[in-house]
Design an enzyme around this catalytic site. Structure first.
Site, PDB file in Angstrom:
ATOM      1  N   ASN A  12       0.867  -1.184   0.000  1.00 26.97           N
ATOM      2  CA  ASN A  12       0.000   0.000   0.000  1.00 26.97           C
ATOM      3  C   ASN A  12       0.900   1.229   0.000  1.00 26.97           C
ATOM      4  OD1 ASN A  12      -1.834   2.032   0.491  1.00 26.97           O
ATOM      5  ND2 ASN A  12      -2.281   1.413   2.603  1.00 26.97           N
ATOM      6  N   TRP A  13       0.975   1.891  -1.147  1.00 24.88           N
ATOM      7  CA  TRP A  13       1.871   3.058  -1.250  1.00 24.88           C
ATOM      8  C   TRP A  13       1.251   4.305  -0.603  1.00 24.88           C
ATOM      9  CZ3 TRP A  13       4.894   3.409  -6.567  1.00 24.88           C
ATOM     10  CH2 TRP A  13       5.769   2.315  -6.652  1.00 24.88           C
ATOM     11  N   LYS A  14      -0.009   4.229  -0.229  1.00 23.42           N
ATOM     12  CA  LYS A  14      -0.694   5.375   0.395  1.00 23.42           C
ATOM     13  C   LYS A  14      -0.499   6.625  -0.483  1.00 23.42           C
ATOM     14  CE  LYS A  14       0.255   3.310   4.846  1.00 23.42           C
ATOM     15  NZ  LYS A  14       0.084   3.446   6.288  1.00 23.42           N
ATOM     16  N   HIS A  99      -9.416   1.042   5.226  1.00 23.46           N
ATOM     17  CA  HIS A  99      -8.113   1.221   5.897  1.00 23.46           C
ATOM     18  C   HIS A  99      -8.331   2.164   7.074  1.00 23.46           C
ATOM     19  CE1 HIS A  99      -3.975   2.407   6.642  1.00 23.46           C
ATOM     20  NE2 HIS A  99      -3.600   1.352   5.939  1.00 23.46           N
ATOM     21  N   GLU A 101      -6.721   4.551   8.131  1.00 21.52           N
ATOM     22  CA  GLU A 101      -6.499   5.969   7.836  1.00 21.52           C
ATOM     23  C   GLU A 101      -7.735   6.589   7.191  1.00 21.52           C
ATOM     24  OE1 GLU A 101      -2.792   5.441   5.733  1.00 21.52           O
ATOM     25  OE2 GLU A 101      -1.815   4.920   7.624  1.00 21.52           O
ATOM     26  N   GLU A 168      -5.313  -5.285  10.717  1.00 21.70           N
ATOM     27  CA  GLU A 168      -4.301  -4.252  10.912  1.00 21.70           C
ATOM     28  C   GLU A 168      -4.580  -3.514  12.220  1.00 21.70           C
ATOM     29  OE1 GLU A 168      -2.317  -3.020   7.076  1.00 21.70           O
ATOM     30  OE2 GLU A 168      -4.108  -1.794   7.200  1.00 21.70           O
ATOM     31  N   GLY A 174       2.619   1.901  10.809  1.00 23.96           N
ATOM     32  CA  GLY A 174       3.616   2.965  10.672  1.00 23.96           C
ATOM     33  C   GLY A 174       4.337   3.339  11.959  1.00 23.96           C
ATOM     34  N   SER A 213       3.446  -2.400  10.409  1.00 25.69           N
ATOM     35  CA  SER A 213       4.905  -2.391  10.581  1.00 25.69           C
ATOM     36  C   SER A 213       5.561  -3.705  10.154  1.00 25.69           C
ATOM     37  CB  SER A 213       5.273  -2.037  12.027  1.00 25.69           C
ATOM     38  OG  SER A 213       4.863  -0.720  12.325  1.00 25.69           O
ATOM     39  N   GLY A 234       2.828  -1.267   4.277  1.00 28.83           N
ATOM     40  CA  GLY A 234       2.837   0.152   3.932  1.00 28.83           C
ATOM     41  C   GLY A 234       4.239   0.613   3.599  1.00 28.83           C
ATOM     42  N   GLY A 235       4.926   1.196   4.572  1.00 31.76           N
ATOM     43  CA  GLY A 235       6.232   1.818   4.349  1.00 31.76           C
ATOM     44  C   GLY A 235       7.234   0.936   3.626  1.00 31.76           C
TER      45      GLY A 235
HETATM   46  C1  PEP Z   1      -0.653  -0.055   5.955  1.00 30.37           C
HETATM   47  O1  PEP Z   1      -0.537   0.961   5.313  1.00 30.37           O
HETATM   48  O2  PEP Z   1      -1.666  -0.732   5.828  1.00 30.37           O
HETATM   49  C2  PEP Z   1       0.438  -0.444   6.860  1.00 30.37           C
HETATM   50  C3  PEP Z   1       0.317  -1.568   7.496  1.00 30.37           C
HETATM   51  O3  PEP Z   1       1.512   0.403   6.972  1.00 30.37           O
HETATM   52  P1  PEP Z   1       2.956   0.055   7.614  1.00 30.37           P
HETATM   53  O4  PEP Z   1       3.393  -1.245   7.009  1.00 30.37           O
HETATM   54  O5  PEP Z   1       3.818   1.190   7.235  1.00 30.37           O
HETATM   55  O6  PEP Z   1       2.757  -0.080   9.088  1.00 30.37           O
END
Ligand code: PEP
Length: 251
Positions: A12-14, A99, A101, A168, A174, A213, A234-235
């Protein structure tokens, strides 16, 4: 562990990524196409501005693409929104829905997510429905009941086998903080049982992803857990080398 399902490794590049960052996707597509052994399914959800260019890059590779949200309607007077049909037309096969966010920043409720999931299925997209508790909810012993309520309200009545659910924990996204493998195992077993109560035999074919994470350094912990059929990243999906190391853990 895969439990007979093809694992799904979703990035997920957000709200990250300009055209120059498509070099990372090119590297992922190259690496995904190499090697003869069975590979997990690889999915990248870039910002919508990059979807069509990403589709060209991935045309001859096994890498699939997804959106990060969609509107419930197919078209109409909804300035700034994108429909599931538009995402499919641009090359998406999946869409992330609910999500945390989006729930936090856009007030999305599980009912909104269910309507959007219905739209995704209408357009031929596989919805990835995100659920997960806050730190306060976990500390109060409410993680399971909260996740159960989110599942019940977010999943449309006849989702078909294409459905994916991502667990999640909001506090793990993050932050570098993660639940223990035991906590993830317990929650994934719980989610599988909740799905079975609603969907019967079809629940066994729903892939359950862990997200929060996930990094190359910790991915083997998640890959070894029953009912973890992949990860939502994500990251660490922004750098091809990190992402492909995560993919390798599920090979
Ligand atoms: C996400 O964006 O769904 C996520 C899990 O981010 P990260 O891996 O950065 O925690």
């Amino acid at each position: 562990m895969t439990d007979g399902l093809v694992p799904l490794i979703a990035g997920n590049w957000k709200m990250n990524g300009l055209r120059r960052d498509l070099d990372e996707l090119r590297a992922i597509a190259r690496a995904a196409g190499a090697g003869a052994g069975p590979r997990p399914e690889i999915l990248i959800c870039p910002p919508a501005t990059l979807l069509m260019a990403a589709a060209e890059i991935c045309a001859d590779s096994p890498v699939r693409l997804g959106g990060q949200d969609c509107h419930s309607e197919a078209n109409g007077m909804h300035t700034g929104d994108l429909s599931a049909e538009m995402l499919a037309d641009a090359g998406a096969a999946y869409v992330i829905l609910g999500h945390s966010e989006r729930r936090a920043e856009h007030g999305e409720t599980s009912e909104t997510v269910r309507i959007k999931a219905h739209a995704a299925l209408r357009a031929g997209l596989t919805p990835i429905i995100c659920v997960g508790e806050t730190r306060a909810e976990r500390d109060a012993g409410e993680a399971s009941s909260l996740v159960a309520a989110q599942l019940k309200a977010s999943i449309p009545p006849h989702p078909g086998p294409a459905l994916v659910v991502a667990y999640e924990p909001v506090w793990a996204i993050g932050t570098g903080h993660t639940p223990t493998p035991t906590e993830v195992a317990e929650m994934h077993a719980f989610i599988r049982a909740e799905l079975a109560a609603d969907l019967g035999d079809r629940a066994a074919r729903v892939r359950l992803l862990y997200g929060g994470s996930v990094r190359p350094e910790n991915v083997t912990e998640w890959a070894a857990i029953d009912n973890v059929n992949g990860v939502l990243v994500g990251g660490a999906s922004l750098k091809s080398a990190d992402f492909m190391q995560i993919v390798s853990a599920f090979e």
